[in-house]
Design an enzyme around this catalytic site. Structure first.
Site, short mmCIF file in Angstrom:
data_model
loop_
_atom_site.label_atom_id
_atom_site.label_comp_id
_atom_site.label_asym_id
_atom_site.label_seq_id
_atom_site.Cartn_x
_atom_site.Cartn_y
_atom_site.Cartn_z
N LYS A 136 4.82 -12.87 -14.74
CA LYS A 136 3.29 -12.24 -16.00
C LYS A 136 4.49 -12.56 -17.46
O LYS A 136 3.21 -12.87 -18.08
CB LYS A 136 2.90 -11.23 -15.90
N ASN A 137 5.15 -11.28 -17.02
CA ASN A 137 5.84 -11.18 -19.06
C ASN A 137 6.39 -11.72 -18.94
O ASN A 137 7.11 -11.95 -20.24
CB ASN A 137 6.69 -9.58 -18.41
N ARG A 193 -0.99 -5.83 -23.64
CA ARG A 193 -0.32 -4.74 -24.45
C ARG A 193 -0.11 -6.66 -25.31
O ARG A 193 0.73 -6.77 -26.49
CB ARG A 193 1.03 -4.46 -23.68
N CYS A 227 -1.93 -1.21 -19.76
CA CYS A 227 -1.36 -0.11 -19.12
C CYS A 227 -1.41 1.11 -18.99
O CYS A 227 -0.61 1.30 -20.38
CB CYS A 227 0.14 -0.33 -17.99
N ARG A 240 3.17 4.11 -26.18
CA ARG A 240 3.13 2.26 -26.67
C ARG A 240 3.24 2.49 -28.24
O ARG A 240 1.94 1.54 -28.31
CB ARG A 240 2.28 2.01 -25.65
N PRO A 241 3.80 2.86 -29.04
CA PRO A 241 3.60 2.73 -30.50
C PRO A 241 4.25 0.81 -30.90
O PRO A 241 3.79 0.69 -29.92
CB PRO A 241 4.08 3.35 -31.55
N ASP A 271 4.96 0.82 -34.07
CA ASP A 271 5.90 0.75 -35.10
C ASP A 271 6.94 0.03 -35.52
O ASP A 271 7.22 -0.75 -36.53
CB ASP A 271 6.36 2.40 -35.19
N ASP A 324 9.48 -0.94 -14.35
CA ASP A 324 7.93 -1.53 -13.96
C ASP A 324 8.34 -1.96 -11.87
O ASP A 324 7.47 -1.37 -11.20
CB ASP A 324 8.48 -3.42 -14.42
N ARG A 377 -4.33 -7.74 -12.45
CA ARG A 377 -3.76 -8.27 -14.12
C ARG A 377 -2.21 -8.93 -14.07
O ARG A 377 -2.21 -9.94 -14.56
CB ARG A 377 -3.68 -7.14 -14.95
C1 EPZ Z 1 7.09 -4.84 -22.10
O1 EPZ Z 1 6.06 -3.91 -22.62
C2 EPZ Z 1 6.04 -5.33 -21.04
N1 EPZ Z 1 4.80 -5.58 -21.00
C3 EPZ Z 1 6.19 -3.70 -19.82
O2 EPZ Z 1 5.80 -4.43 -18.89
C4 EPZ Z 1 7.31 -3.47 -19.43
O3 EPZ Z 1 7.65 -2.31 -19.03
C5 EPZ Z 1 8.63 -3.36 -20.81
O4 EPZ Z 1 8.26 -4.71 -21.24
C6 EPZ Z 1 10.02 -2.92 -20.68
O5 EPZ Z 1 10.75 -3.61 -19.90
C7 EPZ Z 1 4.76 -6.84 -21.10
O6 EPZ Z 1 6.26 -8.04 -21.18
C8 EPZ Z 1 3.60 -7.56 -21.44
P1 EPZ Z 1 8.47 -1.77 -25.41
P2 EPZ Z 1 5.94 -3.64 -24.06
O7 EPZ Z 1 8.91 -2.71 -25.79
O8 EPZ Z 1 7.36 -4.31 -25.30
C9 EPZ Z 1 8.84 1.73 -27.32
C10 EPZ Z 1 4.35 -4.32 -17.04
O9 EPZ Z 1 3.84 -3.12 -15.81
N2 EPZ Z 1 8.37 1.45 -28.21
O10 EPZ Z 1 10.39 -2.18 -24.58
O11 EPZ Z 1 5.34 -2.86 -24.17
C11 EPZ Z 1 7.50 1.81 -26.53
O12 EPZ Z 1 6.60 3.30 -26.86
C12 EPZ Z 1 4.28 -4.00 -18.02
O13 EPZ Z 1 4.26 -5.65 -16.43
C13 EPZ Z 1 8.13 1.90 -29.78
O14 EPZ Z 1 8.71 3.40 -29.94
O15 EPZ Z 1 7.66 -2.37 -23.63
C14 EPZ Z 1 8.15 2.63 -25.09
O16 EPZ Z 1 8.24 3.80 -24.83
C15 EPZ Z 1 4.44 -3.04 -18.27
N3 EPZ Z 1 7.38 1.21 -30.88
C16 EPZ Z 1 9.61 1.72 -24.61
O17 EPZ Z 1 9.75 1.65 -26.64
C17 EPZ Z 1 7.34 -0.18 -31.10
O18 EPZ Z 1 7.30 -0.32 -31.54
C18 EPZ Z 1 9.90 0.82 -24.41
O19 EPZ Z 1 8.22 -0.43 -24.94
C19 EPZ Z 1 7.55 -0.81 -29.64
C20 EPZ Z 1 7.86 0.24 -28.08
#
Ligand code: EPZ
Length: 416
Positions: A22-23, A92, A116, A121-122, A124, A304, A396
């Protein structure tokens, strides 16, 4: 409304093929927007999020056709640089379409993404990086409007290796003017596969697999056919199911090379693991031993699979420990496992799990995609029946979790 019903205490035994990732598939679909032509993806998972992403692309003028796991995206005509609100807020991944829209159209409109509920999940980091590349971005309520006559390459450093922000920068940089250097990039396997797909389309990317990527903008890309790898998190889910229920299994197309830390942890818990080219075999003839796990960005233990580890330790022996460092709201599974008799103490981002050897079937609720799957894992080692409601979350990301686990000997079915 459908539910999943699991009848526990049956060991697993069998061999199945793991669905496409998926990802990986979702950003690969967004990448198709960058090319005024056709992109064909094979081994695409037939899951809600993929259908949702198809809807987003079609709303912009793309023509998508998905049959037998082969997805053809014709992005010759893109007439609307706007992500529809309902779909944008449904998952997302919609936010990475913004980077591709800016690369293709020089503008884009998106909504704060859904997905989810596992933390704030900001976005920024996404928006800060796109602004560095010259995008004018306005945030009005939940609407994000971005414009850039042509993005310029920039020197960007992410303060956290965000997977989505890394994907957004890559998609925006592939057709930007000049060079982009991205430091502090995420190194998840899904980033690798996205970069390799883009390179085969004609993009110029170096440093693939490292946390420093160099991308030189190009004018044109070309038609390609590319394969989506097996879903490493689905593999980890089913390996966890064997560890909870006992038995043995072979998982084809399981992407074991992307699960190093996970497989090491499973061996420590008592599993016997065998690896072939793209297959992973597991045998479990004892209760899982307790371990300490800390989640983190790749190549750390994937967040995950944190819920799965919690479920396995809940039916194991000894006192285990989990620390979640990626998402601040990802312990929802614990409350549901409590209903099944699990002994789990949550303190902030840490969880202590006292293994009970087995649980009791109960009516539980899937709070998000991965915690829902973890409840199915726990149900396989619970006396009696476990009923999982709100299992739409699970569908999903899992193409056929009930069918897969049944093919491994599990007593699990979906009921409307
Ligand atoms: C991806 O989410 C995956 N989703 C998630 O899988 C996975 O858990 C995550 O990466 C971490 O490996 C998809 O690929 C669709 P991040 P993503 O940006 O991109 C913070 C599943 O179950 N952050 O690496 O949203 C954020 O809040 C899903 O398949 C900021 O602060 O993850 C988090 O604490 C769930 N500002 C951390 O970084 C930002 O602009 C990691 O988020 C972006 C992120």
């Amino acid at each position: 409304m459908s539910v999943i019903v699991v009848q526990g205490y049956y060991p697993l035994k069998g061999e199945i093929e793991i669905q496409g990732s998926k990802n990986a598939a979702l950003p690969m679909m967004a990448a198709a927007l960058l090319h005024k032509g056709a992109t064909v993806l094979d081994h695409v998972p037939m899951i809600q999020d993929v259908f949702c992403m198809m809807g987003i692309l079609e709303s912009m003028g793309c023509v998508c056709c998905l049959k037998d796991h082969r997805l053809t995206i014709d992005a010759s005509q893109v007439s609307k640089a706007q992500i529809p609100k309902d779909r944008g807020k449904a998952m997302r991944s919609s936010i990475v379409v913004l980077g591709a829209l800016l690369g293709r159209c020089g503008e884009g409109k998106a909504y704060y993404p859904g997905g989810c509920s596992i933390g704030s999940r900001p976005i920024d980091l996404h928006l800060g990086a796109l602004r560095k590349m010259g995008a004018e971005i306005r945030e009005e309520g939940e609407v994000i409007s971005a414009g850039a006559p042509r993005l310029s390459g920039a020197d960007i450093r992410l303060s956290y290796p965000s997977v989505g922000a890394t994907e957004n920068v890559i998609l925006a940089a592939v057709k930007a003017k000049g060079d982009t250097v991205l430091r502090g990039a995420a190194r998840e396997p899904e980033i690798d596969i996205l970069c390799r797909m883009l390179v085969s389309m004609g993009a110029r990317i170096q440093g693939i697999g490292t946390s420093s990527l160099w991308i030189r903008g190009v004018e044109e890309l070309r038609d390609i056919t590319y394969e989506v790898p097996g879903d490493r998190i689905v593999t980890g889910t089913y390996l966890s199911a064997v560890m909870a229920a006992g038995g043995e299994a072979v998982l084809r197309r399981g992407s074991p090379r992307c699960l190093g830390r996970v497989l090491d942890t499973m061996r420590t818990m008592g599993a016997r693991i065998r690896l072939w080219e793209d297959e992973v075999g597991i045998a479990m003839d004892r209760r899982p031993k307790a371990v300490s796990v800390t989640t983190g960005p790749y190549p750390g233990f994937p967040t995950d699979l944190q819920s799965m580890a919690m479920a396995v330790m809940a039916v194991g022996e000894g006192e285990g420990y989990l620390k979640e460092t990626v998402f601040e709201g990802r312990f929802a599974t614990a409350k549901q496992l409590h209903k099944m008799g699990a002994e789990i103490i949550i303190e902030g981002s840490e969880a202590r799990i006292v293994g009970k050897g087995s649980l009791k079937g109960a009516k539980v609720r899937a709070c998000d995609l991965r915690s829902g799957a973890a409840l199915a894992v726990a149900g396989l080692r619970a006396e009696g029946k476990t009923m999982i409601t709100d299992c739409c979350h699970i569908f999903r990301g899992y193409e056929d979790i009930c069918g897969d686990l049944r093919n491994l000997g599990g007593r699990i079915r979906r009921e409307s």
